[in-house]
Design a protein around this motif. Structure first.
Motif, PDB file in Angstrom:
ATOM      1  N   VAL A 187       2.444  56.537  61.801  1.00 37.73           N
ATOM      2  CA  VAL A 187       3.806  56.458  62.568  1.00 37.73           C
ATOM      3  C   VAL A 187       4.619  57.618  62.173  1.00 37.73           C
ATOM      4  CG1 VAL A 187       3.402  54.040  63.056  1.00 37.73           C
ATOM      5  CG2 VAL A 187       4.590  54.733  60.979  1.00 37.73           C
ATOM      6  N   SER A 188       5.829  57.489  62.595  1.00 41.49           N
ATOM      7  CA  SER A 188       6.931  58.326  62.082  1.00 41.49           C
ATOM      8  C   SER A 188       7.510  58.018  61.007  1.00 41.49           C
ATOM      9  CB  SER A 188       7.949  58.873  63.454  1.00 41.49           C
ATOM     10  OG  SER A 188       8.658  57.795  63.298  1.00 41.49           O
ATOM     11  N   THR A 189       7.979  58.855  60.083  1.00 37.38           N
ATOM     12  CA  THR A 189       8.824  58.291  58.944  1.00 37.38           C
ATOM     13  C   THR A 189      10.125  57.961  59.021  1.00 37.38           C
ATOM     14  OG1 THR A 189       9.177  60.722  58.351  1.00 37.38           O
ATOM     15  CG2 THR A 189       7.144  59.718  57.438  1.00 37.38           C
ATOM     16  N   HIS A 190      10.658  58.291  60.008  1.00 39.17           N
ATOM     17  CA  HIS A 190      12.118  58.156  59.980  1.00 39.17           C
ATOM     18  C   HIS A 190      12.665  56.537  60.515  1.00 39.17           C
ATOM     19  CE1 HIS A 190      11.728  58.767  64.259  1.00 39.17           C
ATOM     20  NE2 HIS A 190      12.896  58.440  64.643  1.00 39.17           N
ATOM     21  N   LEU A 191      11.719  55.544  60.889  1.00 44.38           N
ATOM     22  CA  LEU A 191      12.344  54.303  60.820  1.00 44.38           C
ATOM     23  C   LEU A 191      11.456  53.391  60.334  1.00 44.38           C
ATOM     24  CD1 LEU A 191      12.993  54.354  64.913  1.00 44.38           C
ATOM     25  CD2 LEU A 191      14.686  54.425  63.062  1.00 44.38           C
ATOM     26  N   GLU A 192      11.640  52.089  59.909  1.00 44.86           N
ATOM     27  CA  GLU A 192      10.633  50.938  59.538  1.00 44.86           C
ATOM     28  C   GLU A 192       9.822  50.466  60.781  1.00 44.86           C
ATOM     29  OE1 GLU A 192      11.727  47.930  56.422  1.00 44.86           O
ATOM     30  OE2 GLU A 192      11.969  46.999  58.313  1.00 44.86           O
ATOM     31  N   HIS A 193       8.654  50.763  60.642  1.00 44.65           N
ATOM     32  CA  HIS A 193       7.576  50.431  61.903  1.00 44.65           C
ATOM     33  C   HIS A 193       7.030  48.979  61.863  1.00 44.65           C
ATOM     34  CE1 HIS A 193       7.664  54.410  64.185  1.00 44.65           C
ATOM     35  NE2 HIS A 193       8.421  54.682  62.817  1.00 44.65           N
ATOM     36  N   ARG A 194       7.024  48.550  62.817  1.00 41.62           N
ATOM     37  CA  ARG A 194       6.163  47.056  62.737  1.00 41.62           C
ATOM     38  C   ARG A 194       4.967  47.253  63.654  1.00 41.62           C
ATOM     39  NH1 ARG A 194      10.884  45.901  60.724  1.00 41.62           N
ATOM     40  NH2 ARG A 194      10.773  44.364  59.077  1.00 41.62           N
ATOM     41  N   ILE A 195       3.741  46.983  63.359  1.00 46.62           N
ATOM     42  CA  ILE A 195       2.575  47.187  63.977  1.00 46.62           C
ATOM     43  C   ILE A 195       1.999  45.869  64.288  1.00 46.62           C
ATOM     44  CG2 ILE A 195       0.335  48.690  64.286  1.00 46.62           C
ATOM     45  CD1 ILE A 195       2.512  50.476  63.890  1.00 46.62           C
ATOM     46  N   PRO A 196       1.801  45.556  65.294  1.00 45.33           N
ATOM     47  CA  PRO A 196       0.913  44.414  65.662  1.00 45.33           C
ATOM     48  C   PRO A 196      -0.457  44.440  65.211  1.00 45.33           C
ATOM     49  CG  PRO A 196       2.078  45.179  67.758  1.00 45.33           C
ATOM     50  CD  PRO A 196       2.077  45.993  66.852  1.00 45.33           C
ATOM     51  N   VAL A 197      -1.192  43.525  64.432  1.00 43.15           N
ATOM     52  CA  VAL A 197      -2.466  43.553  63.987  1.00 43.15           C
ATOM     53  C   VAL A 197      -2.910  42.165  64.647  1.00 43.15           C
ATOM     54  CG1 VAL A 197      -2.162  45.118  62.150  1.00 43.15           C
ATOM     55  CG2 VAL A 197      -1.979  42.591  61.780  1.00 43.15           C
ATOM     56  N   LYS A 198      -4.360  42.168  64.625  1.00 37.56           N
ATOM     57  CA  LYS A 198      -5.156  41.086  64.949  1.00 37.56           C
ATOM     58  C   LYS A 198      -6.115  40.808  63.461  1.00 37.56           C
ATOM     59  CE  LYS A 198      -7.568  38.288  67.649  1.00 37.56           C
ATOM     60  NZ  LYS A 198      -6.694  37.176  67.750  1.00 37.56           N
ATOM     61  N   ILE A 199      -6.205  39.626  63.213  1.00 36.73           N
ATOM     62  CA  ILE A 199      -6.792  39.311  61.648  1.00 36.73           C
ATOM     63  C   ILE A 199      -8.028  38.465  61.946  1.00 36.73           C
ATOM     64  CG2 ILE A 199      -6.422  37.575  59.843  1.00 36.73           C
ATOM     65  CD1 ILE A 199      -4.568  39.796  59.268  1.00 36.73           C
ATOM     66  N   THR A 200      -9.051  39.064  61.437  1.00 35.11           N
ATOM     67  CA  THR A 200     -10.456  38.702  61.475  1.00 35.11           C
ATOM     68  C   THR A 200     -10.972  38.491  59.866  1.00 35.11           C
ATOM     69  OG1 THR A 200     -11.342  40.730  61.569  1.00 35.11           O
ATOM     70  CG2 THR A 200     -11.112  39.398  63.595  1.00 35.11           C
ATOM     71  N   GLY A 205       0.811  40.086  72.790  1.00 35.96           N
ATOM     72  CA  GLY A 205       0.091  38.732  73.089  1.00 35.96           C
ATOM     73  C   GLY A 205      -1.210  38.529  72.291  1.00 35.96           C
ATOM     74  N   LEU A 206      -2.017  39.443  71.961  1.00 35.23           N
ATOM     75  CA  LEU A 206      -3.300  39.365  71.195  1.00 35.23           C
ATOM     76  C   LEU A 206      -3.268  39.259  69.792  1.00 35.23           C
ATOM     77  CD1 LEU A 206      -5.274  41.630  73.779  1.00 35.23           C
ATOM     78  CD2 LEU A 206      -5.152  39.220  73.702  1.00 35.23           C
ATOM     79  N   ALA A 207      -2.060  39.782  69.257  1.00 40.32           N
ATOM     80  CA  ALA A 207      -1.767  39.928  67.979  1.00 40.32           C
ATOM     81  C   ALA A 207      -1.417  38.545  67.185  1.00 40.32           C
ATOM     82  CB  ALA A 207      -0.743  40.945  67.348  1.00 40.32           C
ATOM     83  N   ASP A 208      -1.892  38.631  65.622  1.00 47.07           N
ATOM     84  CA  ASP A 208      -1.457  37.303  64.853  1.00 47.07           C
ATOM     85  C   ASP A 208      -0.327  37.732  63.970  1.00 47.07           C
ATOM     86  OD1 ASP A 208      -3.925  36.043  65.536  1.00 47.07           O
ATOM     87  OD2 ASP A 208      -5.047  37.536  64.581  1.00 47.07           O
ATOM     88  N   GLY A 209      -0.126  38.777  63.853  1.00 47.02           N
ATOM     89  CA  GLY A 209       1.075  39.166  62.795  1.00 47.02           C
ATOM     90  C   GLY A 209       1.583  40.665  62.856  1.00 47.02           C
ATOM     91  N   LEU A 210       2.495  40.765  62.088  1.00 45.66           N
ATOM     92  CA  LEU A 210       2.829  42.370  61.986  1.00 45.66           C
ATOM     93  C   LEU A 210       2.626  43.141  60.691  1.00 45.66           C
ATOM     94  CD1 LEU A 210       6.400  41.486  63.414  1.00 45.66           C
ATOM     95  CD2 LEU A 210       4.456  42.838  64.774  1.00 45.66           C
ATOM     96  N   VAL A 211       2.317  44.254  60.644  1.00 42.89           N
ATOM     97  CA  VAL A 211       2.416  45.070  59.539  1.00 42.89           C
ATOM     98  C   VAL A 211       3.671  45.936  59.349  1.00 42.89           C
ATOM     99  CG1 VAL A 211       1.139  46.812  58.146  1.00 42.89           C
ATOM    100  CG2 VAL A 211      -0.288  45.321  59.162  1.00 42.89           C
ATOM    101  N   VAL A 212       4.285  45.801  58.262  1.00 41.92           N
ATOM    102  CA  VAL A 212       5.381  46.714  58.070  1.00 41.92           C
ATOM    103  C   VAL A 212       5.258  48.069  57.378  1.00 41.92           C
ATOM    104  CG1 VAL A 212       7.896  46.754  57.261  1.00 41.92           C
ATOM    105  CG2 VAL A 212       7.012  44.652  57.995  1.00 41.92           C
ATOM    106  N   VAL A 213       5.558  49.129  57.996  1.00 43.13           N
ATOM    107  CA  VAL A 213       5.464  50.389  57.402  1.00 43.13           C
ATOM    108  C   VAL A 213       6.869  50.775  57.157  1.00 43.13           C
ATOM    109  CG1 VAL A 213       4.505  52.909  57.766  1.00 43.13           C
ATOM    110  CG2 VAL A 213       3.587  51.027  59.039  1.00 43.13           C
ATOM    111  N   PRO A 214       7.146  50.708  55.808  1.00 42.26           N
ATOM    112  CA  PRO A 214       8.325  51.000  55.594  1.00 42.26           C
ATOM    113  C   PRO A 214       9.016  52.560  55.817  1.00 42.26           C
ATOM    114  CG  PRO A 214       7.262  50.278  53.558  1.00 42.26           C
ATOM    115  CD  PRO A 214       6.320  50.379  54.562  1.00 42.26           C
ATOM    116  N   GLU A 215      10.419  52.714  56.088  1.00 44.07           N
ATOM    117  CA  GLU A 215      10.747  53.937  56.129  1.00 44.07           C
ATOM    118  C   GLU A 215      10.528  54.877  55.311  1.00 44.07           C
ATOM    119  OE1 GLU A 215      15.020  53.177  56.963  1.00 44.07           O
ATOM    120  OE2 GLU A 215      15.248  55.695  57.452  1.00 44.07           O
TER     121      GLU A 215
END
Ligand code: AMP
Ligand code: MG
Length: 408
Positions: A342-355, A377-387
């Motif tokens: 992702v770009s570095t200039h914001l904190e990003h939240r990426i939806p992920v599916k957990i298995t 709708g298909l995700a279980d949670g979020l991964v945070v990629v810090p700024e």
């Protein structure tokens, strides 16, 4: 207004005291899932009397100290301890009493020999092992002592916790009532579920998703008729929602466009007003956090993915303050199945599916634009990629913040 990080946004809000949810005093058996509004202390010790934890014979230690299979000690049986009753009197040197698991230890008894280490002959019993007498009893208060703090304020009652309280003689507890949260949905293009879409219209999905997320947090969601993109209508609707609720969540109109009235409507309604407008996070830049009097207002972007992710990120911790809950949800630790870039200039939240695989949890990133609701709708949670970070390589162990959902 300067954009701040998510952390600074919540810290800025924390400066403002909020009115806690109302309390009520309820029966322990009705309290599962409720949030304790005050610490709960044991009314009684557990166990309330010293009791046997085996079936066997209550004895005086000095009588059986040297008992063994090679040289058993014979004791007279002078009584039977009955469940739910005080033990009979009469235990003296050279005697013992039959005692069942959970029976009250007779006065003068030092402990219990378990039945497996005895030969019961009716009037007398041979003791084959007199060691570990104390291991076969549970002393009064060994589990819980009267007055012990058992549940802290701001924690959630579980089946085991309410069982523990019941055992300790607690029959009523102080819990918070569900805070009332007003849900204001703005947008001329929105039509309710079930209605046919005319060209240019979409279904109002945020009302459903946000109300469910608010309810899952333990709040009561009160949603209002759709608010037109019109300043006067918005002012009026907001005034009602503010008056009728402990907090207000607004969907849409939080950006800086001509018809994005959320910040001005809030500012006009009272003070301190808007605390944060814009966070350095994606999704979610145009978020609004505000306080009027002692009620929090959460202004979410209308985009359905952004609305929910910002609700998780800023709305959830803000609303949980009304219930005295400050802990973040515990993350899952999972290994990424693909690179995240992702770009570095914001904190990003990426939806992920957990298995799960043989090594543990696996987080599969679900990529798409923030307009793609099917991804969330298909995700279980979020991964945070810090700024400033920009990427996580495949195989990286990451924390996944679980979505708010009702427990199953
Ligand atoms: P806004 O933040 O009001 O500018 O809306 C951004 C985008 O989200 C637009 O494409 C809206 O149509 C969409 N949107 C806004 N509110 C909702 C809603 N309640 N349900 C579904 N989509 C919405
Ligand atoms: Mg809109």
């Amino acid at each position: 207004m300067r954009r701040v990080s998510v952390r600074d946004a919540l810290a800025a809000m924390a400066e403002f005291p909020l009115r806690m949810a109302a309390r009520e005093n309820i029966a322990v058996e009705a309290s599962d899932g409720r949030v304790f509004a005050a610490g709960v202390h044991a009314a009684e010790s557990v166990p309330p009397f010293t009791r046997s934890c085996v079936d066997g014979f209550a004895v005086i230690g000095a009588d059986v100290a040297r008992a063994s299979e090679a040289s058993p000690v014979t004791l007279r049986i002078v009584g039977d301890v009955v469940m739910g009753k005080l033990a009979p009197d009469g235990l003296v040197r050279g005697s013992c009493m039959r005692i069942p698991t959970g029976g009250a230890l007779p006065a003068k008894a030092d402990g219990v020999v378990m039945v497996e280490d005895t030969i019961d002959q009716g009037d007398v019993v041979e003791i084959l092992d007199g060691s570990d007498l104390d291991d076969h009893v549970t002393r009064e208060g060994a589990d819980v002592r009267a007055g012990d703090l058992l549940c802290e304020a701001g924690t959630i009652a579980s089946p085991a916790a309410i069982g523990m309280l019941a055992a300790a003689g607690v029959d009523r507890v102080e819990v918070y009532r569900a805070p009332r949260v007003g849900v204001l949905i703005t947008g001329d293009e929105l039509v309710p579920l079930g209605a046919k879409l005319a060209p240019g219209q979409i279904h109002d999905s945020n009302r459903v998703a946000l109300s469910a997320a608010i309810t899952a947090l333990g709040c009561e969601a009160h949603s209002y008729p759709r608010v037109a993109d019109d300043r006067t209508a918005f002012d009026a609707a907001f005034a009602v929602a503010l008056a009728e609720n402990d907090a207000v969540v607004i969907s849409g109109g939080s950006s800086v466009g001509e018809r994005d009235y959320t910040p001005v409507v809030i500012s006009a309604a009272g003070s301190p007003g808007v605390i944060v407008h814009g966070v350095r996070a994606k999704p979610g830049r145009p978020a609004v956090l505000a306080v009027i009097g002692d009620k929090p207002i959460i202004g979410l972007p209308g985009n359905p993915v952004s609305a929910l992710v910002v609700f998780e990120t800023l709305g959830r911790p803000t609303l949980l303050r009304l219930l005295g809950i400050s802990a973040d949800p515990l993350p899952w630790r999972a290994s990424l199945s693909a690179d995240i870039v992702v770009s570095t200039h914001l904190e990003h939240r990426i939806p992920v599916k957990i298995t799960r695989d043989g090594n543990g949890l696996v987080a599969t990133p679900l990529f798409g634009t923030s307009a793609h609701m099917h991804i969330l709708g298909l995700a279980d949670g979020l991964v945070v990629v810090p700024e400033g970070v920009g990427a996580f390589a495949v195989g990286t162990e990451v924390d996944v913040v679980p979505y708010t959902r009702r427990n199953r």
